[in-house]
Design a protein around this motif. Structure first.
Motif, PDB file in Angstrom:
ATOM      1  N   VAL A  30      -3.029 -16.496  -8.328  1.00  0.00           N
ATOM      2  CA  VAL A  30      -3.037 -15.042  -8.462  1.00  0.00           C
ATOM      3  C   VAL A  30      -3.078 -14.491  -7.032  1.00  0.00           C
ATOM      4  N   HIS A  31      -2.020 -13.815  -6.647  1.00  0.00           N
ATOM      5  CA  HIS A  31      -1.890 -13.372  -5.260  1.00  0.00           C
ATOM      6  C   HIS A  31      -2.935 -12.341  -4.872  1.00  0.00           C
ATOM      7  N   GLU A  32      -3.358 -12.464  -3.609  1.00  0.00           N
ATOM      8  CA  GLU A  32      -4.284 -11.504  -3.005  1.00  0.00           C
ATOM      9  C   GLU A  32      -3.615 -10.921  -1.773  1.00  0.00           C
ATOM     10  N   PHE A  33      -3.771  -9.631  -1.601  1.00  0.00           N
ATOM     11  CA  PHE A  33      -3.211  -8.960  -0.431  1.00  0.00           C
ATOM     12  C   PHE A  33      -4.235  -7.958   0.076  1.00  0.00           C
ATOM     13  N   ARG A  34      -4.375  -7.911   1.386  1.00  0.00           N
ATOM     14  CA  ARG A  34      -5.178  -6.832   1.971  1.00  0.00           C
ATOM     15  C   ARG A  34      -4.608  -6.474   3.331  1.00  0.00           C
ATOM     16  N   ARG A  35      -4.598  -5.195   3.586  1.00  0.00           N
ATOM     17  CA  ARG A  35      -4.189  -4.694   4.886  1.00  0.00           C
ATOM     18  C   ARG A  35      -5.353  -4.906   5.848  1.00  0.00           C
ATOM     19  N   LEU A  36      -5.050  -5.276   7.062  1.00  0.00           N
ATOM     20  CA  LEU A  36      -6.107  -5.550   8.028  1.00  0.00           C
ATOM     21  C   LEU A  36      -6.786  -4.246   8.459  1.00  0.00           C
ATOM     22  N   ALA A  37      -8.072  -4.332   8.695  1.00  0.00           N
ATOM     23  CA  ALA A  37      -8.864  -3.185   9.114  1.00  0.00           C
ATOM     24  C   ALA A  37      -9.319  -3.387  10.560  1.00  0.00           C
ATOM     25  N   PRO A  38      -9.675  -2.318  11.250  1.00  0.00           N
ATOM     26  CA  PRO A  38     -10.166  -2.462  12.622  1.00  0.00           C
ATOM     27  C   PRO A  38     -11.387  -3.354  12.692  1.00  0.00           C
ATOM     28  N   MET A  39     -11.541  -4.034  13.803  1.00  0.00           N
ATOM     29  CA  MET A  39     -12.711  -4.902  14.021  1.00  0.00           C
ATOM     30  C   MET A  39     -13.919  -4.063  14.307  1.00  0.00           C
ATOM     31  N   PRO A  53       0.849  -1.193   0.000  1.00  0.00           N
ATOM     32  CA  PRO A  53       0.000   0.000   0.000  1.00  0.00           C
ATOM     33  C   PRO A  53       0.885   1.243   0.000  1.00  0.00           C
ATOM     34  N   SER A  54       0.346   2.346  -0.446  1.00  0.00           N
ATOM     35  CA  SER A  54       1.162   3.546  -0.617  1.00  0.00           C
ATOM     36  C   SER A  54       1.647   4.171   0.683  1.00  0.00           C
ATOM     37  N   ALA A  55       0.881   4.089   1.735  1.00  0.00           N
ATOM     38  CA  ALA A  55       1.253   4.770   2.979  1.00  0.00           C
ATOM     39  C   ALA A  55       1.974   3.810   3.924  1.00  0.00           C
ATOM     40  N   PRO A  56       3.270   4.035   4.163  1.00  0.00           N
ATOM     41  CA  PRO A  56       3.984   3.168   5.113  1.00  0.00           C
ATOM     42  C   PRO A  56       3.488   3.412   6.537  1.00  0.00           C
ATOM     43  N   ARG A  57       3.639   2.398   7.362  1.00  0.00           N
ATOM     44  CA  ARG A  57       3.228   2.499   8.761  1.00  0.00           C
ATOM     45  C   ARG A  57       4.465   2.648   9.622  1.00  0.00           C
ATOM     46  N   GLU A  58       4.591   3.782  10.253  1.00  0.00           N
ATOM     47  CA  GLU A  58       5.725   4.020  11.144  1.00  0.00           C
ATOM     48  C   GLU A  58       5.427   3.435  12.517  1.00  0.00           C
ATOM     49  N   LYS A  59       6.425   2.919  13.162  1.00  0.00           N
ATOM     50  CA  LYS A  59       6.292   2.310  14.488  1.00  0.00           C
ATOM     51  C   LYS A  59       7.329   2.883  15.433  1.00  0.00           C
ATOM     52  N   TYR A  84       3.950  -3.148   4.766  1.00  0.00           N
ATOM     53  CA  TYR A  84       2.668  -3.826   4.557  1.00  0.00           C
ATOM     54  C   TYR A  84       1.722  -3.770   5.753  1.00  0.00           C
ATOM     55  N   GLY A  85       2.235  -3.534   6.938  1.00  0.00           N
ATOM     56  CA  GLY A  85       1.388  -3.513   8.131  1.00  0.00           C
ATOM     57  C   GLY A  85       0.788  -4.878   8.420  1.00  0.00           C
ATOM     58  N   GLY A  86      -0.085  -4.920   9.427  1.00  0.00           N
ATOM     59  CA  GLY A  86      -0.827  -6.147   9.690  1.00  0.00           C
ATOM     60  C   GLY A  86      -1.618  -6.462   8.434  1.00  0.00           C
ATOM     61  N   SER A  87      -1.467  -7.677   7.925  1.00  0.00           N
ATOM     62  CA  SER A  87      -2.010  -7.943   6.597  1.00  0.00           C
ATOM     63  C   SER A  87      -2.383  -9.398   6.409  1.00  0.00           C
ATOM     64  N   HIS A  88      -3.188  -9.639   5.375  1.00  0.00           N
ATOM     65  CA  HIS A  88      -3.695 -10.967   5.039  1.00  0.00           C
ATOM     66  C   HIS A  88      -3.215 -11.300   3.632  1.00  0.00           C
ATOM     67  N   TRP A  89      -2.526 -12.418   3.483  1.00  0.00           N
ATOM     68  CA  TRP A  89      -1.863 -12.794   2.241  1.00  0.00           C
ATOM     69  C   TRP A  89      -2.517 -14.029   1.644  1.00  0.00           C
TER      70      TRP A  89
END
Length: 177
Positions: A168-177, A15-21, A45-50
């Protein structure tokens, strides 16, 4: 950027926006330094689902179910209880060796770093534990190298689902519950 992450970025652009820690706070909470490749991986990539299967844990993940710090605490406690009844993997025979989770799957398998006494975090390798059993696999690679090698088919696990990775790869960044 490490070479494994560069390969992963070419395969699945982050994703375009990196996550700083605040890695210092994270490492204080875990009482351990973390591998630099993992820090780069989660910042990209942050917390993510591959591929609809593997979850990358992230400290302070917006989805509490995949918070690295909580997983580390829970898994440490669970494994200590488990090893009262089951044999530890031979890789953990050395006194002071332990595992720290960095990913999990839809089926409940857990991916760990193998942490050995006196070994720098950047030397940690990967161990995979089956969901409801005592089988373990050890892979002498970093977590990022493991992820990209599994996604490209260069590395295969007998524990992870045979349906992973997807064609075909799938990627998604995790969203809040």
């Amino acid at each position: 950027m490490n070479s494994s992450l560069a390969r992963l970025v070419r395969l699945i652009p982050p994703p375009s926006a990196p996550r700083e820690k605040d890695w210092e706070s994270v490492e204080q909470a875990l009482r351990a330094e973390l591998p630099s490749d993992y820090k780069e991986l989660t910042q990209a990539y942050g917390g993510s689902h591959w591929d609809g299967y593997l979850y990358l844990l992230e400290p302070g993940c917006c989805n509490d179910n995949y918070d690295l710090i909580e997983w580390a605490e829970q898994q440490t406690e669970a494994l200590e209880g488990l090893w009262e009844f089951e044999r530890k993997p031979t890789e953990l025979a050395e006194r002071g060796s332990r595992v720290v989770p960095w990913a999990t799957t839809d089926n409940g398998e857990c991916l760990y770093w193998l942490v050995r006494p006196g070994e720098a975090a950047d030397q940690w390798t990967v161990m995979v534990n089956e969901a409801r059993g005592d089988r373990w696999e050890h892979f002498p690679v970093t977590c990022t190298e493991f992820l990209v090698s599994v996604l490209t088919g260069e590395l295969r696990s007998g524990i992870l689902s045979s349906l992973f990775p997807l064609a075909v790869h799938e990627f998604r960044r995790l969203a809040p519950m």
